[in-house]
Scaffold this active site. Structure first.
Site, PDB file in Angstrom:
ATOM      1  CD  GLU A   1       1.504  -0.702   6.122  1.00 41.19           C
ATOM      2  OE1 GLU A   1       2.401  -0.199   5.559  1.00 41.19           O
ATOM      3  OE2 GLU A   1       0.319  -0.899   5.823  1.00 41.19           O
TER       4      GLU A   1
ATOM      5  CD  GLU B   1      -1.766   0.708   8.964  1.00 42.84           C
ATOM      6  OE1 GLU B   1      -1.828   1.221   8.178  1.00 42.84           O
ATOM      7  OE2 GLU B   1      -0.993   0.879   9.996  1.00 42.84           O
TER       8      GLU B   1
HETATM    9  C1  GAL Z   1       0.157   2.303   5.949  1.00 44.16           C
HETATM   10  C2  GAL Z   1       1.140   2.638   7.407  1.00 44.16           C
HETATM   11  C3  GAL Z   1       0.709   3.712   8.023  1.00 44.16           C
HETATM   12  C4  GAL Z   1       0.657   4.857   7.129  1.00 44.16           C
HETATM   13  C5  GAL Z   1      -0.463   4.651   6.068  1.00 44.16           C
HETATM   14  C6  GAL Z   1      -0.673   5.865   5.334  1.00 44.16           C
HETATM   15  O1  GAL Z   1       0.961   1.550   5.149  1.00 44.16           O
HETATM   16  O2  GAL Z   1       1.102   1.539   8.106  1.00 44.16           O
HETATM   17  O3  GAL Z   1       1.836   3.975   8.966  1.00 44.16           O
HETATM   18  O4  GAL Z   1       1.670   5.131   6.457  1.00 44.16           O
HETATM   19  O5  GAL Z   1       0.058   3.615   5.290  1.00 44.16           O
HETATM   20  O6  GAL Z   1      -1.494   5.427   3.965  1.00 44.16           O
END
Ligand code: GAL
Length: 943
Positions: free
Chosen positions: A439, A514
């Site tokens: 990100e 993710e």
């Molecule tokens: C993502 C990020 C993670 C964490 C997560 C929380 O955007 O890559 O590290 O912050 O969001 O929702």
């Protein structure tokens, strides 16, 4: 006479035999863990006085070699500092504060806390004379962060990253045959991540000794190719020569199977690299019918690389590796050993309840095992390289890994970190993919991101051509990094059109790096923003995020997607979204910070695992809600589930694949039972019973027999008089441990501001307003009582060392915040003269027998507030004019004993982590609570 057991003799001979089988001898490499017995104190970010005067001398350690000053000086007196064993995280030991960092879990340390952002560590080691001629190094697996290291006052270097392993060659600075001192200054004032990162030497430290001709640090690279049923193992070794040997060497590469049997060996002749040069050699070794490394059968091999110089083995280096194949296919996803495997992954940060980032090795295994039990087969190290033990646990337990570097860029800062991570980790069979970023909102959608990715990807390929590279992308899946990265990493369905991206880039495999990012509080079934409660029913958390079920359905039904990684496996400190203070841990985990499962775990178990599953939620203790509707869910992989309340059927429902079942049930105390059917046959049931109030404390260890220095993770719960677990109990439990120590406590409550650790508080109190006057009489007592205020002046100011008085009286003050009887107050005297007599508040004090310069002060002679110390002594004399004599009288140490270890249960559970204390005794834990019967537990030590 010492009696040696027969078993001991057998072990001794078998060790001797297995070593001599490979021809090892004492002059070879040895690597000793030096985690024990460090001295520690916090310093200060910018107040040099509070940083023990470090970096204030006329010549700094950067001006003249060996000029480490303050604690970095070899002679610095650290007797008053706290003694501790590594791994250590000073952030977790601090209280919580609303002013502290949201992302780091509101611990009052690091950013914004200059008095809690510098940690000094000192350790003494003896190095014998017989080591002269060997290369001596100190190896750190990771220090958070910006560490500087000195050895015998010599500055060795700075390591900015809190996640890199690093090593310093100290050979030239060693005091052979005597004491040596390692000093580390860690500076955690800056954060590298937006999640909890800890502070200090939170990973292992080793003392390493090798022959000058040796395998370089992380100097092997083992890959394999499978041809028919055999494997051709390619063993590359980098040899470094830090000595003067010139001429031929022999490189012997042996492969050992899991039982230690040598199954293949090759030997090659080569020429030793020149002085301070390295050279690479590669051997090909055949392994017949290898046992492949797989997630279900994680078979490992060992490569033992030996360097021989004139038939003498001079180095022997072990590399654990596995034989397996990996492949991504843009149509069909991921293949391990030719078999299509859907990646059922989780993202995780590195901290755990109670201990923060300082994770004992066994806890890594505990955590990976918990994820495996959930049916998970893959782990993303978000967003930094992990400690080596995490990867060892993944290798040994069978968990695929994405290893991730911290920051994107094309400069030495970025590429060197990437290189070091890859060279350290590339022999782990569990790693199937490198991640070079996550990100990166500034660059992920533009040409800068594309250019950086091209460089990092090409660079990575040169270090390890066997694994592809991914980046986790969140802002649209269209241009920039997404168009060039080898394996597309989708961060969240809601962030763009995954199918559209895939249709545009048909040759690019992809996976969900993710997914989820759902909110849940363990054991909570009604959301309540005032209490920061997020109910544990799986739901869409935010408009652009999806539930775990929605996420998994999306990935499961698309063969082209290799799988997904849930954000996250475990809750972690920091990022308590959707809340802030006083929530201090995240709500994202499938499990809480202790590893207690939230109900979502059973959704995953149902569809990720292989076993039949039936799990009913919520619990059935809803006094006060009689007659009101409660959502009842079942997670299961049965064909049908029937629900009963107090034996009355509430209907049978068909389970949709990858789904769950729901009922609305009017609450009535009693027994809620779900019965699961497969092919029409009852195969499972799960029950939630209304319990009575808690009566007993129950303790269960994750392991009943421990090796020395190992830990046991102990679950604390209460049961009612029938022995039923009470799911909504929140009692405070106190703990007492014999034969071991508690190293941390937790309960998974994101809003708990209770202490993680209960440690004696050590404060160092300076002696101020230090004055002197020349002696008026030879009698020390009389010197003090003589006409009190006359003749006192600042001590040692403009002292004429050639014409000193025969004796001096000194006086100074120290302030005590309180003077409780339980405190231990010690004066660590630093000699300012000879034949010293010391008085505190007019009373002569006596030194301890163990140290003539240490005085334990009786609290009866002390008072709260100002205390006076007098020292009468003959002056030290300079031998040479430039001698610098000590003018510092020393320091007062106050130890305030900690209160008893305790923790509240949170919705039925708490956790304590205990460690053996090295005494060789079993551990006994006793737990007490108001109106509860005492609970005890024995954990035995492997004898
Ligand atoms: C993502 C990020 C993670 C964490 C997560 C929380 O955007 O890559 O590290 O912050 O969001 O929702």
């Amino acid at each position: 006479m010492k009696i040696i057991s027969l078993q001991g003799i057998l072990i001794y001979f078998s060790i001797l035999f297995s070593f001599s089988a490979l021809g090892q001898n004492k002059s070879e490499r040895n690597q000793e863990l030096i985690d024990k017995n460090w001295s520690f104190s916090v310093g200060h970010l910018y107040d040099t006085d509070k940083d023990f005067g470090h970096a204030t001398s006329y010549f700094s350690y950067l001006a003249k070699t060996g000029f480490g000053d303050g604690p970095a000086a070899p002679g610095f007196d650290d007797r008053a500092w706290r003694k501790l064993d590594l791994p250590h995280d000073w952030a977790v030991e601090q209280d919580f504060s609303e002013k502290a960092s949201f992302s780091h879990g509101f611990k009052a340390a690091g950013k914004g806390y200059p008095e809690k952002s510098i940690g000094w560590y000192r350790k003494k080691i003896n190095i014998p004379k017989t080591d002269l001629g060997r290369v001596i190094s100190i190896q750190f697996d990771g220090v958070f962060r910006n560490s500087k290291v000195w050895f015998n006052g010599h500055f060795l270097g700075t390591e900015e990253s809190g996640y890199n392993g690093f090593e310093y060659d100290v050979t030239a600075y060693v005091n052979y045959g005597s004491e040596n001192i390692i000093v580390v200054r860690a500076d955690a004032s800056m954060e590298e991540g937006w999640f909890y990162e800890g502070a200090g030497i939170y990973r292992h430290v080793y003392l390493k000794k090798t022959n000058p001709l040796h395998v370089a640090q992380n100097g092997t690279y083992v890959t394999s190719e499978i041809q028919n049923n055999d494997a051709v193992v390619s063993a590359e070794v980098t040899i470094e020569n830090k000595g003067n040997y010139k001429g031929s060497i022999e490189i012997v590469q042996n492969i050992l199977d899991a039982t230690g049997n040598q199954i293949a060996t090759v030997s090659e002749s080569a020429t030793a690299p020149d002085f301070y040069k390295t050279a690479k050699f590669t051997s090909k070794i055949n392994v017949k019918n290898p046992l492949l490394w797989d997630i279900d059968t994680p078979n490992l091999y060992r490569l033992v690389t030996q360097i021989k110089q004139k038939d003498q083995i001079v180095d022997s280096y072990e590399t654990s590796f596995g034989i397996r194949t990996i492949r991504f296919d843009p149509e069909k996803g991921f293949f391990l050993n030719g078999k299509n495997i859907k990646l059922q992954g989780t993202n995780n940060h590195q901290d755990h309840a109670g201990v923060g980032a300082a994770i004992p090795d066994e806890l890594q295994y505990f955590r990976i095992q918990k994820l495996k039990e959930m049916g998970s087969n893959a782990y993303r190290c978000s967003h930094n390289p992990p400690t080596p033990e995490l990867l060892e646990a993944c290798d040994k337990l069978g968990m695929l890994v994405i290893d991730e570097t911290r920051l994107m860029g094309i400069n030495d800062y970025h590429l060197n970190d990437l290189k070091r991570m890859m060279e350290r980790d590339r022999n782990h069979p569990s790693i199937f993919c490198w991640s070079v970023g996550n990100e990166e909102w500034n660059i992920e959608g533009n040409s800068t991101g594309e250019r950086i990715t091209n460089v990092m990807q090409g660079f990575a390929k040169n270090i390890d051509p066997t694994r592809p590279v991914t980046v986790g992308i969140s802002s649209g899946f269209k241009s920039g990094i997404s168009s060039v990265v080898k394996i597309m990493g989708y961060n969240y369905l809601g962030n763009g059109d995954i199918d559209a991206h895939r249709n545009q880039f048909k040759q690019q495999p992809g996976m969900g790096t993710e997914e989820g990012s759902t909110f849940a509080t363990r054991g909570v079934y009604f959301s309540d923003d005032a209490k920061h409660y997020q109910s544990a029913y799986d739901k869409k958390p935010r408009p652009s995020f999806y539930s775990i079920e929605e996420g998994w359905k999306f990935y499961a039904e698309r063969p082209y997607l290799a799988g997904m990684f849930i954000w996250t496996g475990f809750d972690y400190r920091g990022e308590p979204t959707p809340y802030g203070w006083p929530s201090v841990t995240s709500y994202f985990g499938m499990m809480d910070v202790c590893g207690f499962p939230k109900d979502n775990v059973f959704y995953l178990k149902s569809w990720w695992g292989k076993e039949p599953v039936l799990h009913l939620l919520p619990h059935w203790n809803w006094a006060g809600r009689e007659g009101k509707e409660i959502d009842v869910w079942a997670y299961s992989n049965c064909d049908e589930v029937e629900l009963f309340l107090n034996k009355k059927s509430l209907g049978k429902k068909k389970m949709e694949r990858l789904g769950h079942l729901e009922w609305k049930v009017k609450y009535e105390a009693g027994t809620l039972e779900a019965v699961g059917y497969k092919n029409g046959k009852k195969i499972l049931s799960d029950v939630q019973k209304t319990t009575e109030i808690e009566e007993n404390i129950k303790l269960t260890a994750h392991k009943q027999i421990l090796a020395n220095a190992e830990i046991a993770v102990i679950t604390v719960e209460t049961t009612d008089k029938k022995g039923l677990h009470v799911p909504n109990a929140n009692d405070e439990i106190k703990f007492d441990v014999k034969g071991g120590k508690i190293i941390g406590v937790g309960n998974g409550n994101p809003t708990s501001l209770e202490k993680d650790t209960f440690l004696d508080e050590i404060s160092l109190v300076a002696i101020t307003n230090f004055q002197e006057r020349k002696a008026t009489t030879a009698d020390a007592s009389k010197q003090l009582s003589a006409n009190t205020e006359e003749g006192w002046k600042e001590a040692f100011k403009d002292r004429d060392y050639k014409n000193q008085a025969p004796s001096y009286a000194y006086r100074g003050q120290f302030e005590l915040k309180n003077n409780a009887k339980v405190n231990t107050v010690t004066f660590f005297y630093k000699k300012i003269g000879l034949e010293s007599t010391i008085f505190v508040n007019g009373n002569i004090i006596q030194p301890t027998t163990e140290d003539p310069n240490k005085y334990v002060l009786n609290t009866a002679i002390l008072r709260q507030g100002k205390n006076t110390i007098h020292i009468v002594a003959k002056p030290l004399q300079k031998e040479k004019e430039w001698d610098v004599l000590n003018t510092d009288p020393g320091i007062i140490q106050v130890i305030i004993p900690s209160e008893q270890w305790k923790r509240r249960l949170f919705n039925g559970y708490a956790q304590i982590i205990v460690q053996t204390d090295g005494s060789g005794n079993d551990i006994t834990v006793t737990a007490t609570g108001k109106k509860l019967k005492t609970g005890t537990l024995n954990v035995s030590l492997r004898k």
